[in-house]
Scaffold this motif. Structure first.
Motif, PDB file in Angstrom:
ATOM      1  N   SER A  12      27.223  20.148   3.466  1.00 18.00           N
ATOM      2  CA  SER A  12      27.695  18.854   2.987  1.00 18.00           C
ATOM      3  C   SER A  12      29.184  18.838   2.648  1.00 18.00           C
ATOM      4  O   SER A  12      29.798  17.774   2.595  1.00 18.00           O
ATOM      5  N   GLY A  13      29.777  20.003   2.406  1.00 21.94           N
ATOM      6  CA  GLY A  13      31.196  20.056   2.079  1.00 21.94           C
ATOM      7  C   GLY A  13      32.073  19.854   3.308  1.00 21.94           C
ATOM      8  O   GLY A  13      31.798  20.384   4.382  1.00 21.94           O
ATOM      9  N   ILE A  14      33.146  19.076   3.148  1.00 24.33           N
ATOM     10  CA  ILE A  14      34.061  18.781   4.252  1.00 24.33           C
ATOM     11  C   ILE A  14      35.253  19.728   4.182  1.00 24.33           C
ATOM     12  O   ILE A  14      35.957  19.781   3.174  1.00 24.33           O
ATOM     13  N   GLN A  15      35.476  20.482   5.262  1.00 18.16           N
ATOM     14  CA  GLN A  15      36.617  21.402   5.325  1.00 18.16           C
ATOM     15  C   GLN A  15      37.832  20.769   5.995  1.00 18.16           C
ATOM     16  O   GLN A  15      38.958  20.999   5.594  1.00 18.16           O
ATOM     17  N   CYS A  16      37.613  19.991   7.050  1.00 18.07           N
ATOM     18  CA  CYS A  16      38.715  19.368   7.797  1.00 18.07           C
ATOM     19  C   CYS A  16      38.366  17.911   8.076  1.00 18.07           C
ATOM     20  O   CYS A  16      37.194  17.568   8.241  1.00 18.07           O
ATOM     21  N   ALA A  17      39.389  17.081   8.149  1.00 16.09           N
ATOM     22  CA  ALA A  17      39.195  15.668   8.474  1.00 16.09           C
ATOM     23  C   ALA A  17      40.415  15.152   9.220  1.00 16.09           C
ATOM     24  O   ALA A  17      41.553  15.461   8.846  1.00 16.09           O
ATOM     25  N   ILE A  18      40.190  14.405  10.282  1.00 13.90           N
ATOM     26  CA  ILE A  18      41.261  13.777  11.049  1.00 13.90           C
ATOM     27  C   ILE A  18      40.874  12.331  11.331  1.00 13.90           C
ATOM     28  O   ILE A  18      39.691  11.978  11.304  1.00 13.90           O
ATOM     29  N   TYR A  19      41.852  11.492  11.576  1.00 17.38           N
ATOM     30  CA  TYR A  19      41.580  10.089  11.878  1.00 17.38           C
ATOM     31  C   TYR A  19      42.212   9.730  13.219  1.00 17.38           C
ATOM     32  O   TYR A  19      43.161  10.378  13.676  1.00 17.38           O
ATOM     33  N   GLY A  20      41.672   8.683  13.845  1.00 20.18           N
ATOM     34  CA  GLY A  20      42.206   8.240  15.126  1.00 20.18           C
ATOM     35  C   GLY A  20      41.310   7.197  15.758  1.00 20.18           C
ATOM     36  O   GLY A  20      40.368   6.682  15.140  1.00 20.18           O
ATOM     37  N   ASN A  21      41.611   6.873  17.012  1.00 22.79           N
ATOM     38  CA  ASN A  21      40.827   5.922  17.805  1.00 22.79           C
ATOM     39  C   ASN A  21      40.091   6.720  18.869  1.00 22.79           C
ATOM     40  O   ASN A  21      40.624   6.963  19.941  1.00 22.79           O
ATOM     41  N   PHE A  22      38.884   7.129  18.578  1.00 22.19           N
ATOM     42  CA  PHE A  22      38.159   8.043  19.454  1.00 22.19           C
ATOM     43  C   PHE A  22      37.199   7.328  20.409  1.00 22.19           C
ATOM     44  O   PHE A  22      36.964   7.804  21.514  1.00 22.19           O
ATOM     45  N   SER A  23      36.639   6.194  20.004  1.00 23.29           N
ATOM     46  CA  SER A  23      35.663   5.496  20.840  1.00 23.29           C
ATOM     47  C   SER A  23      36.243   4.275  21.524  1.00 23.29           C
ATOM     48  O   SER A  23      35.802   3.900  22.610  1.00 23.29           O
ATOM     49  N   ALA A  24      37.224   3.627  20.917  1.00 29.18           N
ATOM     50  CA  ALA A  24      37.819   2.405  21.461  1.00 29.18           C
ATOM     51  C   ALA A  24      39.285   2.346  21.029  1.00 29.18           C
ATOM     52  O   ALA A  24      39.679   3.017  20.066  1.00 29.18           O
ATOM     53  N   PRO A  25      40.113   1.536  21.712  1.00 33.31           N
ATOM     54  CA  PRO A  25      41.544   1.512  21.400  1.00 33.31           C
ATOM     55  C   PRO A  25      41.870   1.148  19.956  1.00 33.31           C
ATOM     56  O   PRO A  25      42.801   1.694  19.387  1.00 33.31           O
ATOM     57  N   LYS A  26      41.139   0.216  19.353  1.00 35.02           N
ATOM     58  CA  LYS A  26      41.470  -0.236  18.005  1.00 35.02           C
ATOM     59  C   LYS A  26      40.418   0.147  16.975  1.00 35.02           C
ATOM     60  O   LYS A  26      40.356  -0.434  15.895  1.00 35.02           O
ATOM     61  N   ALA A  27      39.590   1.117  17.297  1.00 41.44           N
ATOM     62  CA  ALA A  27      38.549   1.560  16.369  1.00 41.44           C
ATOM     63  C   ALA A  27      39.138   2.573  15.389  1.00 41.44           C
ATOM     64  O   ALA A  27      39.661   3.602  15.801  1.00 41.44           O
ATOM     65  N   GLN A  28      39.066   2.262  14.103  1.00 41.63           N
ATOM     66  CA  GLN A  28      39.552   3.168  13.074  1.00 41.63           C
ATOM     67  C   GLN A  28      38.424   4.125  12.693  1.00 41.63           C
ATOM     68  O   GLN A  28      37.449   3.714  12.054  1.00 41.63           O
ATOM     69  N   GLU A  29      38.554   5.390  13.086  1.00 38.39           N
ATOM     70  CA  GLU A  29      37.463   6.339  12.904  1.00 38.39           C
ATOM     71  C   GLU A  29      37.969   7.648  12.321  1.00 38.39           C
ATOM     72  O   GLU A  29      39.162   7.956  12.393  1.00 38.39           O
ATOM     73  N   ILE A  30      37.037   8.404  11.771  1.00 34.61           N
ATOM     74  CA  ILE A  30      37.344   9.690  11.150  1.00 34.61           C
ATOM     75  C   ILE A  30      36.405  10.735  11.734  1.00 34.61           C
ATOM     76  O   ILE A  30      35.201  10.484  11.878  1.00 34.61           O
ATOM     77  N   VAL A  31      36.952  11.885  12.069  1.00 35.88           N
ATOM     78  CA  VAL A  31      36.145  13.035  12.489  1.00 35.88           C
ATOM     79  C   VAL A  31      36.268  14.098  11.405  1.00 35.88           C
ATOM     80  O   VAL A  31      37.376  14.475  11.025  1.00 35.88           O
ATOM     81  N   VAL A  32      35.129  14.571  10.903  1.00 33.98           N
ATOM     82  CA  VAL A  32      35.112  15.565   9.841  1.00 33.98           C
ATOM     83  C   VAL A  32      34.299  16.771  10.297  1.00 33.98           C
ATOM     84  O   VAL A  32      33.421  16.666  11.156  1.00 33.98           O
ATOM     85  N   SER A  33      34.611  17.916   9.701  1.00 31.36           N
ATOM     86  CA  SER A  33      33.831  19.126   9.954  1.00 31.36           C
ATOM     87  C   SER A  33      33.181  19.554   8.654  1.00 31.36           C
ATOM     88  O   SER A  33      33.826  19.617   7.611  1.00 31.36           O
ATOM     89  N   ARG A  34      31.897  19.847   8.750  1.00 30.49           N
ATOM     90  CA  ARG A  34      31.138  20.354   7.606  1.00 30.49           C
ATOM     91  C   ARG A  34      30.578  21.726   8.001  1.00 30.49           C
ATOM     92  O   ARG A  34      29.418  21.832   8.405  1.00 30.49           O
ATOM     93  N   GLY A  35      31.422  22.743   7.929  1.00 30.54           N
ATOM     94  CA  GLY A  35      30.985  24.072   8.325  1.00 30.54           C
ATOM     95  C   GLY A  35      30.786  24.164   9.822  1.00 30.54           C
ATOM     96  O   GLY A  35      31.738  24.299  10.575  1.00 30.54           O
ATOM     97  N   ARG A  36      29.551  24.062  10.265  1.00 31.33           N
ATOM     98  CA  ARG A  36      29.248  24.118  11.698  1.00 31.33           C
ATOM     99  C   ARG A  36      28.968  22.736  12.275  1.00 31.33           C
ATOM    100  O   ARG A  36      28.704  22.606  13.470  1.00 31.33           O
TER     101      ARG A  36
END
Length: 258
Positions: A12-36
């Protein structure tokens, strides 16, 4: 026989987090890593975060970075892990999964101090990325596209330095000039040879710039300057037409602008 251990409760703990438009040009999204676990999160209409995709990579995610090629409308994800490889992912909206675009092997598997993967940084213009280890090794990859607009990645360019510990790394926003990467480093070569411990007590951290010359296809150690020994984090300052460029060095109880 080789066994892989899986816990009943997901990390459940978040080690890394990045933001960007990953699915669509104007979609505000976050990708996080929780260990594995690698998750794609998007703000919902009710003001809460919704998990769009959660996938198990069966490894240890050490770092994440997002980049976008010049003229593109969506972002890619660079994953630094314990696999000894650089992996670039793209989100497939139709199948709701991460697709592996590129996979470059550079070292042995495992969280080792001289195998890159602990630090990943990408040029804001999407022209290059750097992946570094806790000690000694750094690789720079030039990112481009082919005639079919598919992502291409160059052979690794070495920026190694022996007896050198890296505390953090980031990419500077320098417009369309040559990409520059900054790192907080500590040289322990003298301390390694001094049994009294005086050299270790006098060791000094340095802020170092690495420049990728796109014309010569070569990485050079451009500049190095002493910095406070409490420095532990780098925050890039917007550059080009948006700001003065440079970097903020986070130390204990104060900030330094370089």
């Amino acid at each position: 026989m080789f066994l892989y251990n899986l816990t009943l409760s997901r990390p459940s703990g978040i080690q890394c987090a990045i933001y960007g438009n990953f699915s669509a040009p104007k979609a505000q999204e976050i990708v996080v890593s929780r260990g594995r676990i690698l998750e794609l999160i998007r703000p919902g209409d009710n003001g809460r975060l919704q998990v769009i995709l959660s996938t198990d990579i069966f490894g240890c995610i050490r770092s994440l970075a997002a980049f976008r090629l010049t003229g593109a409308q969506r972002d890619y994800i660079i994953v630094g892990s314990d696999s000894g490889r650089t992996v670039i992912l793209d989100y497939n909206k139709d199948r709701n999964q991460f697709n592996k675009v590129h996979q470059e092997t550079f070292g042995r598997s495992g969280c080792r101090r001289i195998v890159p993967g602990q630090y990943v940084a990408a040029d804001p213009k999407g022209r290059a990325c750097i992946i570094g280890a806790l000690e000694k090794q750094k690789f720079v990859y030039v990112l481009n596209r082919d005639s079919a607009a598919n992502l291409t990645i160059s052979s690794p360019l070495e920026a190694h330095k022996s007896h050198n510990i890296v505390f953090h790394m980031c990419a500077l926003d320098c417009g369309f000039d040559n990409p520059i990467f900054a790192a907080i480093e500590l040289d322990y070569s003298d301390a390694d040879q001094d049994p009294t411990g005086d050299a270790a007590a006098a060791a000094q951290k340095h802020l170092t710039y690495y420049e990728l010359d796109l014309g010569l296809n070569h990485v050079l150690r451009k500049w190095s300057d002493p910095v406070d020994n409490g420095a532990n984090l780098l925050i890039p300052v917007p550059g080009g037409g948006d700001g003065p460029s440079g970097v903020l060095v986070c130390a204990e109880n104060f900030l330094i602008y370089r």
